[in-house]
Design a protein around this motif. Structure first.
Motif, PDB file in Angstrom:
ATOM      1  N   SER A 139      36.427  37.090  35.927  1.00 23.68           N
ATOM      2  CA  SER A 139      36.240  37.341  34.512  1.00 23.68           C
ATOM      3  C   SER A 139      36.069  38.831  34.227  1.00 23.68           C
ATOM      4  O   SER A 139      35.919  39.646  35.135  1.00 23.68           O
ATOM      5  N   THR A 187      32.050  35.671  36.623  1.00 26.57           N
ATOM      6  CA  THR A 187      32.626  34.362  36.933  1.00 26.57           C
ATOM      7  C   THR A 187      33.876  34.538  37.780  1.00 26.57           C
ATOM      8  O   THR A 187      34.729  35.363  37.465  1.00 26.57           O
ATOM      9  N   THR A 188      33.932  33.765  38.847  1.00 22.57           N
ATOM     10  CA  THR A 188      35.099  33.824  39.731  1.00 22.57           C
ATOM     11  C   THR A 188      35.665  32.417  39.938  1.00 22.57           C
ATOM     12  O   THR A 188      34.954  31.414  39.793  1.00 22.57           O
ATOM     13  N   HIS A 189      36.929  32.371  40.274  1.00 28.50           N
ATOM     14  CA  HIS A 189      37.625  31.112  40.552  1.00 28.50           C
ATOM     15  C   HIS A 189      38.483  31.313  41.799  1.00 28.50           C
ATOM     16  O   HIS A 189      39.045  32.385  42.003  1.00 28.50           O
ATOM     17  N   TYR A 190      38.565  30.253  42.615  1.00 28.29           N
ATOM     18  CA  TYR A 190      39.326  30.334  43.847  1.00 28.29           C
ATOM     19  C   TYR A 190      40.187  29.086  44.051  1.00 28.29           C
ATOM     20  O   TYR A 190      39.804  27.978  43.670  1.00 28.29           O
ATOM     21  N   LYS A 241      38.733  29.172  49.497  1.00 22.53           N
ATOM     22  CA  LYS A 241      37.295  29.130  49.232  1.00 22.53           C
ATOM     23  C   LYS A 241      36.508  29.311  50.518  1.00 22.53           C
ATOM     24  O   LYS A 241      36.808  28.695  51.539  1.00 22.53           O
ATOM     25  N   ALA A 273      42.710  32.105  34.967  1.00 20.25           N
ATOM     26  CA  ALA A 273      42.623  31.518  36.298  1.00 20.25           C
ATOM     27  C   ALA A 273      44.005  31.211  36.860  1.00 20.25           C
ATOM     28  O   ALA A 273      44.777  32.108  37.127  1.00 20.25           O
ATOM     29  N   GLU A 274      44.357  29.908  36.997  1.00 18.12           N
ATOM     30  CA  GLU A 274      45.504  29.522  37.795  1.00 18.12           C
ATOM     31  C   GLU A 274      46.843  29.564  37.073  1.00 18.12           C
ATOM     32  O   GLU A 274      47.881  29.391  37.704  1.00 18.12           O
TER      33      GLU A 274
END
Length: 123
Positions: free
Chosen positions: A51, A56-59, A64, A104-105
């Motif tokens: 972010s 905030t992070t996304h994997y 992961k 994100a994706e």
């Protein structure tokens, strides 16, 4: 907006690399940043996202616990620390930016892309 990815290379399985992506302009802090990768013969796939504030992070499930995305808004740079690398991590890695608060994706949400940096993991 221009993105310049660097830090790729050849590493043995189990090793580590840190990718960097420098972003031009004064509005880096307004972009959600993502890392994607594309292996030969495969579609470009999401790896990690962060972010605007870095809070905030996304994997992707495949990375992961091994990869960490971070950013330094003072340096206009986003990083991807890659540990415990596997041969299946071999790909060209791309950084991308979007003014959307959360992308994100979804590749199509990112209008700005870097040129890619090659990561090769030998077994």
């Amino acid at each position: 907006v221009q993105l310049q990815a660097s830090g790729g290379g050849l590493v043995q399985a189990g090793g580590s690399l840190r990718l960097s992506c420098a972003v031009s302009g004064r509005t880096f802090g307004t972009y959600y940043m993502g890392w994607f990768r594309q292996a030969p013969g495969k579609e470009r796939a999401f790896v990690a996202g962060i972010s605007r504030s870095g809070g905030t992070t996304h994997y992707a499930d495949s990375v992961k616990g091994r990869f960490t995305i971070s950013r330094d808004n003072a340096k206009n740079t986003v990083y991807l620390q890659m540990n415990s690398l596997k041969p299946e991590d071999t790909a060209v890695y791309y950084c991308a930016a979007t003014p959307r608060p959360l992308a994100a994706e979804v590749l199509d949400e990112y209008p700005y892309w870097g040129q890619g940096t090659q990561v090769t993991v030998s077994s």
